[in-house]
Design a protein around this motif. Sequence first.
Motif, PDB file in Angstrom:
ATOM      1  N   VAL A  62       6.151  -0.319 -36.827  1.00  0.00           N
ATOM      2  CA  VAL A  62       7.086   0.239 -35.865  1.00  0.00           C
ATOM      3  C   VAL A  62       6.457   1.472 -35.232  1.00  0.00           C
ATOM      4  CG1 VAL A  62       9.346   1.306 -35.542  1.00  0.00           C
ATOM      5  CG2 VAL A  62       9.100  -0.619 -37.115  1.00  0.00           C
ATOM      6  N   PHE A  63       6.571   1.605 -33.920  1.00  0.00           N
ATOM      7  CA  PHE A  63       6.040   2.751 -33.190  1.00  0.00           C
ATOM      8  C   PHE A  63       7.204   3.679 -32.851  1.00  0.00           C
ATOM      9  CE2 PHE A  63       3.183  -0.787 -32.450  1.00  0.00           C
ATOM     10  CZ  PHE A  63       1.940  -0.223 -32.699  1.00  0.00           C
ATOM     11  N   HIS A 107      12.468   4.367 -31.431  1.00  0.00           N
ATOM     12  CA  HIS A 107      11.378   3.569 -31.975  1.00  0.00           C
ATOM     13  C   HIS A 107      11.502   2.131 -31.493  1.00  0.00           C
ATOM     14  CE1 HIS A 107      14.696   3.366 -34.941  1.00  0.00           C
ATOM     15  NE2 HIS A 107      14.345   2.082 -35.019  1.00  0.00           N
ATOM     16  N   THR A 108      10.378   1.435 -31.572  1.00  0.00           N
ATOM     17  CA  THR A 108      10.324   0.058 -31.103  1.00  0.00           C
ATOM     18  C   THR A 108      10.844  -0.885 -32.186  1.00  0.00           C
ATOM     19  OG1 THR A 108       8.097  -0.322 -31.958  1.00  0.00           O
ATOM     20  CG2 THR A 108       8.279   0.633 -29.753  1.00  0.00           C
ATOM     21  N   PRO A 109      11.198  -2.105 -31.809  1.00  0.00           N
ATOM     22  CA  PRO A 109      11.532  -3.117 -32.825  1.00  0.00           C
ATOM     23  C   PRO A 109      10.296  -3.409 -33.675  1.00  0.00           C
ATOM     24  CG  PRO A 109      12.298  -3.777 -30.637  1.00  0.00           C
ATOM     25  CD  PRO A 109      11.411  -2.597 -30.434  1.00  0.00           C
TER      26      PRO A 109
END
Length: 319
Positions: free
Chosen positions: A65-66, A72-74
């Motif tokens: 995850v970023f 944050h991204t999925p």
Amino acid sequence: MLVVHNDISRAINKGHVVALALLDLSLAFDTVDHSTLLWILQSRFSVTGQPLDWFRSYLTGRTQVFTTHSGHTPPVPFITGVPQGSSLRPAQFISYTECTTTAFPSHSVHYHMFADDTQSYSYCQISETPLPRLSSCIDYLAMSYASLWLQLNRSKTGFIWFGSRTNLLKIPPSSRSLQVCDSIVDCSEVVRDLGVFFDSEMSMKHHVSKTASSCFYHIRRVRQIRHLVSREVLTQLVTSLVLSRLDYCNAVLAGLLASTLAPLQHAQNTAARLALGIDRKSHITIALQKLHWLPVKYRVTFKIATASDFPPSMPVVPL
């Protein structure tokens, strides 16, 4: 490190010159393809059944995850790269690139691999040149790496000639650069290989100088806080920050003159005085005995005498 150092030293003692190329891969551990690695383990190393399931379970099913300031991204599937912080990481990478080693004997080039660092070298008489086969070998390696989704970092490729001072002067200007794919790498006077500095004459003076300089840097840093910590903590700091650098790969210093090792001994003496809080006029031998520290020369001998993983067929030739 000892294998490479010993091979080069033996060649120089026989009057040969040695061309060494240090190869580097771009983001090596992050680009390992999981499916390809599992196939290599099964087909080339006969890892099957439950052991293969262990590797598959370890590699697959991972996500990353970023995170940013806004959120944050999925979760993103993690299908490449060897997970960091694991003792399996270097071993898995060596297994992943083991198939590329066939390039070296086919081009009459010696090699040694440690994780993602590859040392390729060839030696010959001064009247000959090993550069064409070394360059051809690297070109073949680059194509082999590309088939594994790896990329040779040409900007970080190092090249150096080793030999006696007389023989090095006889190397023609046309042989003082190495073609790596479509790039030209100029010859260096000193290269760094796994933290050890090799100079063209294998005198190890540059490595000794760099190591001593690093030791004195940390001695100065520790001296600034010596009044804030106990004597026991001070000794532990000096041991971990200074002695660890004196001992790192110190077996390559075997056979050197005392004058060459003098900067390292001076660093150790200064570290001992700092650990015990004594002045420069105090006798250093008593200080070293109190700390149970062997002098640098004998630390090298102790390292060689107690090492259990040296290949039995590898004689250590002093310089």
